[in-house]
Design a protein around this motif. Structure first.
Motif, PDB file in Angstrom:
ATOM      1  N   PRO A  88     -30.387  68.659  55.897  1.00 23.05           N
ATOM      2  CA  PRO A  88     -30.888  67.923  54.732  1.00 23.05           C
ATOM      3  C   PRO A  88     -30.555  68.587  53.393  1.00 23.05           C
ATOM      4  N   ALA A  89     -30.591  69.912  53.330  1.00 26.59           N
ATOM      5  CA  ALA A  89     -30.311  70.599  52.061  1.00 26.59           C
ATOM      6  C   ALA A  89     -28.861  70.394  51.642  1.00 26.59           C
ATOM      7  N   PHE A  90     -27.941  70.574  52.582  1.00 20.35           N
ATOM      8  CA  PHE A  90     -26.540  70.345  52.267  1.00 20.35           C
ATOM      9  C   PHE A  90     -26.305  68.880  51.911  1.00 20.35           C
ATOM     10  N   PHE A  91     -26.966  67.983  52.639  1.00 19.64           N
ATOM     11  CA  PHE A  91     -26.806  66.551  52.395  1.00 19.64           C
ATOM     12  C   PHE A  91     -27.147  66.205  50.945  1.00 19.64           C
ATOM     13  N   ARG A  92     -28.225  66.775  50.415  1.00 20.73           N
ATOM     14  CA  ARG A  92     -28.614  66.477  49.033  1.00 20.73           C
ATOM     15  C   ARG A  92     -27.553  66.956  48.045  1.00 20.73           C
ATOM     16  N   LYS A  93     -27.006  68.134  48.279  1.00 23.81           N
ATOM     17  CA  LYS A  93     -25.942  68.637  47.401  1.00 23.81           C
ATOM     18  C   LYS A  93     -24.682  67.788  47.541  1.00 23.81           C
ATOM     19  N   PHE A  94     -24.384  67.453  48.767  1.00 17.54           N
ATOM     20  CA  PHE A  94     -23.151  66.724  49.066  1.00 17.54           C
ATOM     21  C   PHE A  94     -23.123  65.344  48.417  1.00 17.54           C
ATOM     22  N   THR A  95     -24.262  64.650  48.418  1.00 16.35           N
ATOM     23  CA  THR A  95     -24.299  63.270  47.918  1.00 16.35           C
ATOM     24  C   THR A  95     -24.709  63.167  46.450  1.00 16.35           C
ATOM     25  N   ASP A 155     -23.150  54.351  55.492  1.00 17.07           N
ATOM     26  CA  ASP A 155     -24.519  54.859  55.584  1.00 17.07           C
ATOM     27  C   ASP A 155     -24.802  55.464  56.961  1.00 17.07           C
ATOM     28  N   ILE A 156     -24.172  54.916  57.993  1.00 16.61           N
ATOM     29  CA  ILE A 156     -24.349  55.471  59.336  1.00 16.61           C
ATOM     30  C   ILE A 156     -23.831  56.901  59.384  1.00 16.61           C
ATOM     31  N   ALA A 157     -22.650  57.113  58.775  1.00 15.92           N
ATOM     32  CA  ALA A 157     -22.074  58.453  58.746  1.00 15.92           C
ATOM     33  C   ALA A 157     -22.975  59.417  57.989  1.00 15.92           C
ATOM     34  N   LEU A 158     -23.514  58.965  56.861  1.00 13.86           N
ATOM     35  CA  LEU A 158     -24.365  59.841  56.060  1.00 13.86           C
ATOM     36  C   LEU A 158     -25.651  60.199  56.785  1.00 13.86           C
ATOM     37  N   SER A 159     -26.160  59.297  57.610  1.00 11.21           N
ATOM     38  CA  SER A 159     -27.411  59.583  58.327  1.00 11.21           C
ATOM     39  C   SER A 159     -27.238  60.763  59.270  1.00 11.21           C
ATOM     40  N   PHE A 160     -26.054  60.907  59.880  1.00  9.02           N
ATOM     41  CA  PHE A 160     -25.805  62.041  60.762  1.00  9.02           C
ATOM     42  C   PHE A 160     -25.814  63.347  59.970  1.00  9.02           C
ATOM     43  N   LEU A 161     -25.229  63.316  58.793  1.00  5.10           N
ATOM     44  CA  LEU A 161     -25.182  64.517  57.964  1.00  5.10           C
ATOM     45  C   LEU A 161     -26.568  64.904  57.481  1.00  5.10           C
ATOM     46  N   GLU A 162     -27.371  63.920  57.129  1.00  2.79           N
ATOM     47  CA  GLU A 162     -28.724  64.206  56.654  1.00  2.79           C
ATOM     48  C   GLU A 162     -29.564  64.825  57.765  1.00  2.79           C
ATOM     49  N   ASP A 163     -29.425  64.310  58.983  1.00  3.57           N
ATOM     50  CA  ASP A 163     -30.184  64.845  60.107  1.00  3.57           C
ATOM     51  C   ASP A 163     -29.759  66.277  60.424  1.00  3.57           C
TER      52      ASP A 163
END
Length: 385
Positions: A59-66, A48-56
């Motif tokens: 955010p648009a890519f993060f939603r597609k990615f996850t 989850d720590i790793a994902l928080s960096f990607l979301e910050d």
């Protein structure tokens, strides 16, 4: 700005995407030696720590990615056939193919050019590039060509590994330890899709030789490992994909850039998969490199130095943790006598980055079992970082 990225893995693609989003006027080209859709390996894991960096960062890519990730909130250590759950360890898993597909599609939409089947190993072939990002993997040809400048180091470790997949679904991130007549075998397993799990087998070289795996074919090795972990696989087979034995190598570099060439991802430094942080570190480095380039648009050397300054300390800490983790696995034969709970506890403390108090906050039920069994290590403190 004319930017050339050598290597279409997570680090190279993510850097390209972020920079193109922030500076659409830049001409960014990625040279990937494999054909489109080609990949080897199975799944990748993010905390989850790793994902928080990607979301910050996006955010648009993060939603597609996850969107299609498999998630779990605990891990499990199996020793002597006993499963010990370790709660509040959150992980998100996806296939490497899906990770690359999402990145490739996002890059294409942003206007990044990706040339597949394009092998570039000499920065001298790119005289018009303002920045050359060498993200060409742990066996980087660019790094090798410029080794006198980057001054790479390689810590080749002793244990042997083979990557497999399986249709047996391991919902938690699972570490399985099995004793055989030849010695101990270890499996790192986790579900990454609706139908597949990664299943990485690890064994020390002496056990590997005694089991005859030094002369076994890829298929014979797969069948042998399938038998070792038959109880855990529940009747499912192991699936191969270039599943040859290899040794882990911890890669580092004294210098991260030379002129307009900068290393990124596994070409820069590797973090052992026992920590589950390699892809995370590569993508965090991509964020940092993008930030540095955007902050120093007219001074490439300053940008590359700013990138190194911002990330070298984190890199050193993770590589130190990786070596401690590797040391633990390489000496696991001396720990196989431990009770399953004591064994799992010793595992969780292996890098020095997690303390008894940390575990108490994260999973009080597990620590209650540890303390009831008298396994508490009162002097265990975090490593200096």
């Amino acid at each position: 700005m004319n930017v050339v990225v050598i290597g279409g893995g997570p680090a190279g693609l993510y850097f390209s995407l972020l920079l193109k989003q922030r500076h659409p006027e830049d001409h960014i080209v990625v040279h990937e030696r494999n054909e489109a859709g080609a990949t080897y390996g199975w799944g990748v894991v993010f905390s989850d720590i790793a994902l928080s960096f990607l979301e910050d960062a996006d955010p648009a890519f993060f939603r597609k990615f996850t969107a299609h990730h498999q998630r779990c909130d605990y891990m499990e250590v199996t020793h002597r056939g006993v499963r010990v759950p370790l709660h509040n360890n959150h992980f998100s898993r996806t296939s490497r193919i899906d990770l690359l597909r999402v990145l490739q599609e996002a890059c294409a939409e942003a206007g990044v050019e990706i040339h597949y089947g394009s092998r570039v190993s000499d920065p001298a072939e790119l005289p018009d590039a303002d920045i050359i990002v060498a993200a060409d993997g742990v066996n980087s040809e660019v790094r090798t060509r410029l080794a006198e400048h980057f001054r790479p180091s390689f810590d080749v470790r002793r244990n042997k590994f083979a990557w497999y997949g399986t249709h047996q679904l391991f919902h938690p991130v699972s570490l399985i330890f099995r004793e055989t007549e030849y010695g101990a075998f270890i499996a790192h397993a986790y579900q990454y899709s609706d139908t597949l799990s990664t299943f990485l087998v690890e064994v020390d070289p002496d056990t590997w030789h005694r089991a005859g795996l030094d002369t076994a074919t890829e298929e014979e090795s797969r069948a042998f490992c399938e038998q070792v972990f038959a109880e855990d696989l529940g009747g499912h087979s192991l699936l191969g994909n270039r599943s040859n034995w290899f040794q882990a190598s911890v890669v580092g570099n004294e210098h991260w850039s030379h002129g307009k060439v900068v290393l990124l991802g596994d070409a820069l430094r590797s973090v052992h998969f026992s920590l589950g942080s390699g892809t995370r570190m590569a993508m965090q480095d991509a964020i940092a490199l993008c930030d540095a380039v955007c902050a120093h648009r007219d001074e490439v050397p300053a940008a590359l130095q700013a990138f190194e300054s911002s990330r070298r300390d984190a890199s050193a800490k993770f590589q130190d943790a990786a070596r401690r983790s590797l040391d633990w696995y390489e000496s696991v034969d001396s720990k196989m006598h431990l009770d399953p709970v004591a064994f799992a506890y010793d595992y969780m403390l292996r890098t020095g980055r997690v303390t008894h108090e940390d575990l108490h906050q994260r999973d009080p039920e597990f620590i209650a079992r540890v303390e009831a069994g008298g396994y508490h290590q009162p002097n265990a403190t975090p490593a200096a970082v």
